[in-house]
Design an enzyme around this catalytic site. Structure first.
Site, PDB file in Angstrom:
ATOM      1  N   ASP A 145       0.824  -1.206   0.000  1.00 19.38           N
ATOM      2  CA  ASP A 145       0.000   0.000   0.000  1.00 19.38           C
ATOM      3  C   ASP A 145       0.861   1.261   0.000  1.00 19.38           C
ATOM      4  O   ASP A 145       0.588   2.210  -0.744  1.00 19.38           O
ATOM      5  CB  ASP A 145      -0.922  -0.015   1.219  1.00 19.38           C
ATOM      6  CG  ASP A 145      -1.758   1.242   1.328  1.00 19.38           C
ATOM      7  OD1 ASP A 145      -2.795   1.331   0.644  1.00 19.38           O
ATOM      8  OD2 ASP A 145      -1.363   2.153   2.089  1.00 19.38           O
ATOM      9  N   CYS A 173      -5.030   2.220  -0.823  1.00 21.37           N
ATOM     10  CA  CYS A 173      -4.818   1.471  -2.068  1.00 21.37           C
ATOM     11  C   CYS A 173      -5.158  -0.002  -1.880  1.00 21.37           C
ATOM     12  O   CYS A 173      -5.756  -0.621  -2.756  1.00 21.37           O
ATOM     13  CB  CYS A 173      -3.380   1.646  -2.541  1.00 21.37           C
ATOM     14  SG  CYS A 173      -2.988   3.317  -3.097  1.00 21.37           S
ATOM     15  N   ASP A 174      -4.770  -0.576  -0.746  1.00 22.14           N
ATOM     16  CA  ASP A 174      -5.156  -1.960  -0.449  1.00 22.14           C
ATOM     17  C   ASP A 174      -6.667  -2.111  -0.451  1.00 22.14           C
ATOM     18  O   ASP A 174      -7.230  -2.995  -1.113  1.00 22.14           O
ATOM     19  CB  ASP A 174      -4.624  -2.353   0.930  1.00 22.14           C
ATOM     20  CG  ASP A 174      -3.259  -3.019   0.878  1.00 22.14           C
ATOM     21  OD1 ASP A 174      -2.933  -3.622  -0.153  1.00 22.14           O
ATOM     22  OD2 ASP A 174      -2.522  -2.923   1.870  1.00 22.14           O
ATOM     23  N   LEU A 175      -7.335  -1.266   0.316  1.00 28.72           N
ATOM     24  CA  LEU A 175      -8.776  -1.395   0.472  1.00 28.72           C
ATOM     25  C   LEU A 175      -9.510  -1.107  -0.837  1.00 28.72           C
ATOM     26  O   LEU A 175     -10.465  -1.810  -1.202  1.00 28.72           O
ATOM     27  CB  LEU A 175      -9.270  -0.457   1.574  1.00 28.72           C
ATOM     28  CG  LEU A 175      -8.772  -0.796   2.980  1.00 28.72           C
ATOM     29  CD1 LEU A 175      -9.098   0.331   3.952  1.00 28.72           C
ATOM     30  CD2 LEU A 175      -9.376  -2.109   3.467  1.00 28.72           C
TER      31      LEU A 175
END
Length: 426
Positions: A145, A173-175
Site C-alpha cells: 500500500d 490502495c489496499d482497500l
C-alpha cells in the site's frame, strides 16, 4: 412472531479465497458479507500473515486477521505439494469465483493459474489482485500500500504544504483494490449469468490509487496543473476544510454560494459576503489562506459543540473531528448498524465494522467470525466429494491441517450457510 430469514444477494455463490493480508482478503470479505460461501485457503505453517499481526503470540487472537476474514470458512492446505494443488483444482471445478493476490506468475507455476483452471471450469470468474497488475513492465514486482500510495500520486498531494510526504491515514490502495476486485467480480458474474462464460478479472493497488485522484487528474488533464498538498482544504471549492474552534476543530463544507452565505450569517460575519476577495468561489479559492484566517478568528470564540448547533440550525454542512473511539460512540453510526458482533470459538464476543451497503430485499449479514486455521477443512473437502480415507491420507502426509474444532456440526458463531502458500503480498 418469528420472521423468515431472508436470503442474501449472493446466496449460492461459491468463492475460493487464495488471499492473504488485506487487498484480496477484503475483496472476498465483501462478497462473503453479501452471502457468498467463501472458503479461505491458507498454508498449514502459520496461515495468513495477518494472523501474526497482533500484540501477542497467539495466531488465533489476531484482530487484524479477524477484521478481514469474517463470514468465511477455513481450509489449510499446502499448495506447494502437488497433492495440495490438486485439492484446490478439485474445489475450483465447482466454484463460481476464485480470488487471489499472489505475485503474478506464482500460481501459474503451481498449476493454479487462470488458464489451467479455466480448462476445467470455463464458467469460473478468476480475480487477481496484485501490486501492479498482470501486464506491463512492473507486473512481476511485489507491491505494498505504501508503495502504491507513493507511485499513484496520492502521497504527493496528502498532508500540509512544505512538510515531508505523508500517506493517507488508512491503507487506501489496499482497500480500494479490494473494492474494485469485488466490483470486477460482480460485473463478470453478471456477464456469466447471461452467457455462461467466466473471465479473468485483473486489478492492482497502483490503479486503485490512481482511480481516486479524480479531481487532481481532471485539473492536470484540463489545465496542466499538478496537485500539491492542501491539508484538509478542497482543490476546487472554498471554504471546505477543518477549522479551529475554542476547544477543537469543526469541518465545514460551504462548497457553494448558498452555503457560503448561510455560513457568514451563522458566524455573524455578513461583511465577508460583500468582501471583494470572497464574492465568488474563484475569489475565495485565490484568497483561501486569508479566508481561513477570517473564519478561524470567529470560530475560536465558541466551542465545537456550540458551533455545530448553530451551523446545523443554519443548514451549513458541518461536523466534528472524531477519533476512532468517538466514531463508534456516535448515535448515528450505531443507528446505521455499523458495529456488529459475532461469537468466536476462542476469543468470545468479537466486534466488527458493519456492512456499509444496505440492501432492502437481500440484506448482507455478518454471520460468523474469521475461521481458526484449518477450522473447516474436513467439512469443505467432504462437501467436495472426498472420502474420509482420502482426507485422512492427506492429513497424515502433512498436506492438510485441521484444528481440534474441525468437527461435524456448526461452530460457535457459525450462522446458516447458503449451501452448505507462501505468498509475496500484493
Amino acid at each position: 412472531m418469528t420472521h423468515p430469514v431472508r436470503p442474501s444477494a449472493l446466496s449460492g455463490v461459491r468463492v475460493l479465497d487464495l488471499t492473504q493480508v488485506m487487498a484480496g482478503a477484503y475483496c472476498s470479505m465483501l462478497l462473503a458479507d453479501m452471502g457468498a460461501d467463501v472458503i479461505k485457503i491458507e498454508r498449514p505453517d502459520g496461515g495468513d500473515d495477518t494472523r501474526r499481526m497482533s500484540r501477542g503470540p497467539d495466531v488465533e487472537h489476531s484482530p487484524a486477521f479477524n477484521a478481514m476474514n469474517r463470514n468465511k470458512r477455513g481450509l489449510a492446505v499446502d499448495l506447494k505439494d502437488p497433492r495440495g494443488a490438486a485439492v484446490v483444482r478439485r474445489l475450483a471445478r465447482d466454484a463460481d469465483v476464485l480470488v487471489e493476490n499472489f505475485r503474478p506468475g506464482l500460481l501459474e507455476r503451481l498449476g493454479l493459474g487462470h488458464e489451467a483452471l479455466r480448462a476445467e471450469n470455463p464458467a469460473l470468474v478468476y480475480c487477481s489482485i496484485s501490486g501492479f497488475g498482470a501486464t506491463g513492465p512492473y507486473a512481476g514486482r511485489g507491491g505494498y500500500d505504501l508503495v502504491a500510495q507513493a507511485m499513484s500520486g496520492l502521497m504527493s498531494m496528502t498532508g500540509e504544504s512544505g512538510r515531508p510526504p505523508v500517506k493517507v491515514g488508512v491503507p487506501i490502495c489496499d482497500l480500494n483494490a479490494g473494492v474494485f476486485g469485488a466490483y470486477g467480480v460482480l460485473s463478470a458474474y453478471i456477464h456469466r449469468l447471461r452467457t455462461g462464460e467466466g473471465q479473468f478479472v485483473d486489478t492492482s493497488l497502483l490503479e486503485a490509487g490512481i482511480a481516486y485522484t479524480v479531481w487532481e487528474t481532471a485539473m492536470f488533464f484540463g489545465l496542466g496543473e499538478v496537485a500539491r498538498p492542501m491539508g484538509s482544504a478542497h482543490r476546487l471549492s472554498a471554504p471546505y476544510e477543518a477549522l479551529p474552534t475554542a476547544d477543537g476543530w469543526v469541518a465545514i463544507g460551504a462548497a457553494n454560494q448558498r452555503n457560503w452565505e448561510r455560513l457568514c450569517a451563522a458566524l455573524d460575519a455578513s461583511a465577508l459576503v460583500d468582501d471583494p476577495r470572497f464574492t465568488d468561489n474563484p475569489g475565495r479559492m485565490k484568497h483561501r489562506i486569508e479566508l481561513a484566517g477570517e473564519l478561524a478568528s470567529r470560530l475560536r470564540r465558541r466551542s465545537t459543540g456550540e458551533w455545530l448547533e448553530i451551523l446545523h440550525a443554519a443548514g451549513v454542512p458541518s461536523g466534528p473531528l472524531h477519533d476512532i473511539e468517538q466514531v463508534y460512540a456516535d448515535p448515528h453510526v450505531q443507528a446505521r448498524d455499523m458495529v456488529v458482533e459475532t461469537v468466536h470459538p476462542r476469543m468470545g464476543t468479537v466486534r466488527h465494522i458493519g456492512a456499509p451497503v444496505k440492501l432492502s430485499g437481500t440484506p448482507s449479514a455478518i454471520r460468523r467470525p474469521a475461521p481458526l486455521l484449518g477450522q473447516h477443512t474436513h467439512e469443505v473437502l467432504a462437501e467436495a466429494g472426498m472420502t474420509p480415507e482420502e482426507i485422512d491420507e492427506l492429513f497424515a502426509a502433512g498436506v492438510l491441517l485441521t484444528t481440534s474444532d474441525d468437527r461435524p456440526g456448526p461452530m460457535p458463531g457459525d450462522g446458516p450457510q447458503p449451501f452448505e502458500p507462501t505468498e509475496v503480498p500484493a
